[in-house]
Design a protein around this motif. Structure first.
Motif, PDB file in Angstrom:
ATOM      1  N   LEU A   1       0.904  -0.718  -0.225  1.00 35.42           N
ATOM      2  CA  LEU A   1      -0.264   0.126   0.270  1.00 35.42           C
ATOM      3  C   LEU A   1       0.769   1.142  -0.287  1.00 35.42           C
ATOM      4  N   ASP A   2       0.175   2.239  -0.843  1.00 31.64           N
ATOM      5  CA  ASP A   2       1.224   3.617  -0.448  1.00 31.64           C
ATOM      6  C   ASP A   2       0.297   4.517  -1.425  1.00 31.64           C
ATOM      7  N   GLU A   3       0.620   5.452  -0.939  1.00 31.24           N
ATOM      8  CA  GLU A   3      -0.391   6.742  -0.247  1.00 31.24           C
ATOM      9  C   GLU A   3      -0.126   7.257  -1.999  1.00 31.24           C
ATOM     10  N   SER A   4       0.793   6.691  -2.748  1.00 34.53           N
ATOM     11  CA  SER A   4       0.751   7.412  -4.840  1.00 34.53           C
ATOM     12  C   SER A   4       0.141   6.623  -5.601  1.00 34.53           C
ATOM     13  N   GLY A   5       0.249   4.958  -4.662  1.00 36.30           N
ATOM     14  CA  GLY A   5      -0.626   4.328  -5.186  1.00 36.30           C
ATOM     15  C   GLY A   5      -2.052   4.494  -6.077  1.00 36.30           C
TER      16      GLY A   5
ATOM     17  N   TRP B   1     -12.117  11.860  -4.900  1.00 33.51           N
ATOM     18  CA  TRP B   1     -11.619  10.414  -4.969  1.00 33.51           C
ATOM     19  C   TRP B   1     -12.962   9.752  -5.865  1.00 33.51           C
TER      20      TRP B   1
ATOM     21  N   ASP C   1      -5.269   3.770  -7.246  1.00 36.66           N
ATOM     22  CA  ASP C   1      -7.068   3.171  -6.309  1.00 36.66           C
ATOM     23  C   ASP C   1      -7.336   2.412  -6.373  1.00 36.66           C
TER      24      ASP C   1
ATOM     25  N   ALA D   1      -6.594  -1.228   7.246  1.00 35.72           N
ATOM     26  CA  ALA D   1      -6.692  -1.305   6.142  1.00 35.72           C
ATOM     27  C   ALA D   1      -6.940  -2.462   5.300  1.00 35.72           C
TER      28      ALA D   1
ATOM     29  N   LYS E   1       1.506  -1.162  -5.858  1.00 36.37           N
ATOM     30  CA  LYS E   1       1.296  -0.311  -5.348  1.00 36.37           C
ATOM     31  C   LYS E   1       0.404   0.399  -5.368  1.00 36.37           C
ATOM     32  N   TYR E   2      -0.359   0.590  -3.805  1.00 34.15           N
ATOM     33  CA  TYR E   2      -1.566   0.044  -4.185  1.00 34.15           C
ATOM     34  C   TYR E   2      -1.774   1.060  -3.162  1.00 34.15           C
ATOM     35  N   SER E   3      -3.762   2.255  -3.625  1.00 32.11           N
ATOM     36  CA  SER E   3      -3.596   3.029  -2.522  1.00 32.11           C
ATOM     37  C   SER E   3      -5.780   2.676  -1.917  1.00 32.11           C
TER      38      SER E   3
ATOM     39  N   ILE F   1      -4.544   8.067   5.529  1.00 32.33           N
ATOM     40  CA  ILE F   1      -4.041   6.576   5.617  1.00 32.33           C
ATOM     41  C   ILE F   1      -4.329   6.654   7.087  1.00 32.33           C
TER      42      ILE F   1
END
Lengths: 194, 194
Positions: free
Chosen positions: A125-129, B193, A131, A178, A165-167, A172
């Motif tokens: 998981l990554d904020e910039s990943g 979003w 959606d 999550a 990487k997904y958000s 957060i």
């Protein structure tokens, strides 16, 4: 089958931690317990198609992986204290490089992140990943790696550099939350809700 | 501002319950603690625009409402035991019909469901309800009523009969997990979003 691996950077690797102090003496074991509950519990039952591995990196023997396998677990209840008692039970048996059973659906082995990541198609998981709602169903990974309250270490970052990487949304959230969001997305796709 | 009210049908209304037995002696207090954590905790901080009310209906004095107000809470950590210690602190003070402060962001009053529901525009969760992802943003309710591991009682059902009903996905999940899904949907809409 969906798998989660949650890294507990400070989580105790000795069975002697106190059930009365999971955050302190347990090394944020409370957080790992909630992640296990999120992975496995439905309102009335267990997710039999889900596995949650917790990777304990705290003292005194960092590098133990405990597996909670929903297809075989028996009698676990979702409160932190009960789940922590399963962790203690697993930590109490001798540990080698392959999984050994400490009870139905409860296994333990020694292990490091690099090995764990070779076993399945992991995503992080990554904020910039991307959606997660925008992933094509056929591209949905079968395993997710999450961290506790700490960021991935530099060594861990080098292991996960090339993973997708997904958000999950603009906020957060804790690892246990999550996992709830990931499973909801998977549930929806499997049942044709999306 | 988003509010959650979670009914604890068996939750202790006396401060003497043991922190070592939240599911049993606490009357499934563990579940309410996790619902509070889901309502209020982000990865690094508190949701200041969220309130979680728990309605305790267990012995010896059923009908106490404890409010956790994210805008004012201080120093709470997300483990069940710590949150339960706040519940004990609130239950230890005398209780009347209006909220009284037991600490920053921690309030308690006597109350019944019918009164609680008049204070905000509540919705409930129901498997057959409208998918929350399909609600127009302007129709998103500002308060959600949830139950613990028990279904709503007949008396409660008569109070909620006319409330809007929403569903979160094909799997029926615990109250604390439902709150995570609701907040994610609200977060996404607020941040554009969706």
């Amino acid at each position: 089958m969906t798998s989660f691996t949650v890294i507990g950077h400070t989580a105790s690797t000795d069975a002697s931690f106190s059930l009365n102090d999971l955050p302190g003496g347990g090394g944020r074991m409370d957080l790992l317990c909630r992640a296990i509950a999120s992975s496995l519990f439905l309102s009335h039952g267990i997710r039999e198609d889900t596995i949650c591995d917790i990777m304990l990196l705290g003292p005194p023997h960092p590098g133990k992986i405990i597996r909670f396998d929903g297809s075989a677990l028996r009698s676990m209840s979702p409160d932190e204290r009960n789940i922590a008692s399963y962790i203690k039970k697993a930590l109490a048996i001798p540990t080698g490089k392959t999984f050994r059973e400490a009870g139905p659906g409860l296994l333990i082995r020694k292990g490091v992140l690099a090995d764990q990541l070779t076993e399945k198609n992991y995503a992080v998981l990554d904020e910039s990943g991307t959606d997660i709602r925008n992933i094509a169903s056929e591209d949905m990974p079968d395993a997710f790696l999450l961290s506790d309250n700490r960021n991935f270490s530099e060594e861990e970052m080098s292991c996960i550099r090339d993973l997708p990487k997904y958000s999950l949304g603009p906020a957060i959230v804790h690892a246990d939350h999550a996992i709830v969001l990931i499973l909801n997305e998977i549930d929806r796709r499997r049942s044709g809700w999306n």
